[in-house]
Design an enzyme around this catalytic site. Sequence first.
Site, short mmCIF file in Angstrom:
data_model
loop_
_atom_site.label_atom_id
_atom_site.label_comp_id
_atom_site.label_asym_id
_atom_site.label_seq_id
_atom_site.Cartn_x
_atom_site.Cartn_y
_atom_site.Cartn_z
N CYS A 43 -15.70 0.77 -43.18
CA CYS A 43 -16.56 0.28 -41.95
C CYS A 43 -17.15 -1.01 -42.24
O CYS A 43 -18.46 -0.71 -42.92
CB CYS A 43 -17.49 1.53 -41.40
SG CYS A 43 -18.36 1.02 -39.80
N CYS A 73 -20.60 -1.14 -40.34
CA CYS A 73 -21.75 -0.35 -40.74
C CYS A 73 -22.22 -0.54 -42.16
O CYS A 73 -23.56 -0.83 -42.28
CB CYS A 73 -21.27 1.35 -41.13
SG CYS A 73 -20.37 1.92 -39.57
N ASP A 74 -21.50 -1.30 -42.99
CA ASP A 74 -21.71 -1.28 -44.44
C ASP A 74 -21.79 -2.65 -44.75
O ASP A 74 -22.41 -3.08 -46.02
CB ASP A 74 -20.86 -0.50 -45.48
CG ASP A 74 -20.95 1.03 -45.15
OD1 ASP A 74 -21.84 1.38 -44.67
OD2 ASP A 74 -19.97 1.50 -45.34
#
Length: 536
Positions: free
Chosen positions: A357, A360-361
């Site tokens: 992701c 997300c990261d």
Amino acid sequence: MILNEEAREFLKKKFSKMRREVPIYVFFKKGVNDKYNEFCIQLMKELSEVTPKIRVEVHEIGGELSKRYKVDRSPTVLIDPERYWIRFIGAPAGEEGRSLIETILRVSKDDSGLSQESRRILSELKEERHVMVFVTPACPYCPGQVLNAFSCAIENRKVKAECIESEENIDLAEEYGVGAVPHTVVNGVTTSIGLQPEDEFVRDLLHLRPYHEHREVIEEREEEEEIIETDLLIIGAGPAGLTAAIYASRAGMNPIVIEKEVVGGLVKLTPSIENYPGFERIAGKSLVELMRRQAEKYAHIHENEEAIEIKVGKKIEVVTTRGIYLANAVIAAMGTRPKKLGVRGEEEYYGKGVSYCATCDGYLYKGKRAIVVGGGNTALTDALYLKSIGVDVKIVHRRNEFRAEKYLRDAIQREEIPQMMSSVIKEIRGDGRRVKEVLVENLETGERREIKTEAVFIAIGHEPNSEILREIGVKCDEKGFVIVDNRQRTNIPRIYAAGDITGGVMQIATAVAEGAVAAITSFEDTYKPYWREWGE
């Protein structure tokens, strides 16, 4: 001004449910994270303007009050500190705005919102637990994990819960080896990486070790599980599931939607969408929020609730992590999950540099090196996003050309993102704590090279979440995608499927269409069962 008029009106309705005043203390230190300090102070002041039931105090770190509450990081936001240890270390910006609002509501009611089973488990907790949930502003899964922690802190005062913004607290993130979010640490021990169902989170908290290490000794639930009857249960809250809820309700049914993680599915992770009618360009999370608000007018949506078993009888019984549903019909809209590479080091370094992701990261790797693996729309979108936030990114793809849409291929060339074509990753290597390099093989020449990198973002396609359907005999193709007719019926009467779980082109527009068809079909079949013509 941070909150526009639309946001203020929305919050007025939300905060009208508050039962008592909630004091919020903002602590800051001049010269440290100044732009985030200003954001925090301004946001809290604007929230207090929306409702008189929010009282805000602003204090400098170093004073008596900061010593009393043991605050030493700027900014820090404390929610009702006389009653609870609930705090945001770093600005509650981006996605964490959701956890902030929901926490204020729960604190005002002094109600954790946890299930009865979770409350029972927490009542067994006799020792203190210090929970740290590391997040990034763009992660849509982080608020759910933060709410797990904050809800436990409301339920049991022995729990101290903190949401830590990783980019503003890089030293803490590095100390605890944060490489993917949400990353949860309890009493100094990492217990999970990713969003957990509520019951798993609570048991981890009690046992002080990851769920998979103690689940085999978990006792049977002592209390009788709640049984909910409904016309239609929709499993999955992506575009297909949300659309199905709207159409089913308007047809006269009483649908309930359950979602394993958060509303929106994979769409929420898409930075920009340019092919959905009505919007020349819109962020995935913005489109999802519009869908969510509309669907909530028609159906109850339960996030962080996973379907774990389906039984077919007079009614369809669906066992979840929170209870049991008895439904006349079920629409399966569970979507897909990212495929894994299946190479050495992938599992070992998940959350330590390996990620599925980028949204997300990605923030964790600003100013660092990263490799994106894949050649489709997702891979190229991830690479462009990472480049835009300051990551030094390369693409590794096994074919000699990308299969992504032309506008993405053109954008990759325009941004001059390096590409290693006709190449595959053979191994991901590190020092035990972090990814350090990958071994790449050129499929045409056989040459192998070691490429230094701090992160590997894997985007090589998706596989369907159809396991619980296959267990009861729902027919699927060789890849596991559910086989349906032109009315979204599966081979088992009263069970329908819609969205990416059925395969095909897997676009938002087709998911919405399939969700609508599935809802209409389930309504018609409920009142005129086609299978009775078979003599069943």
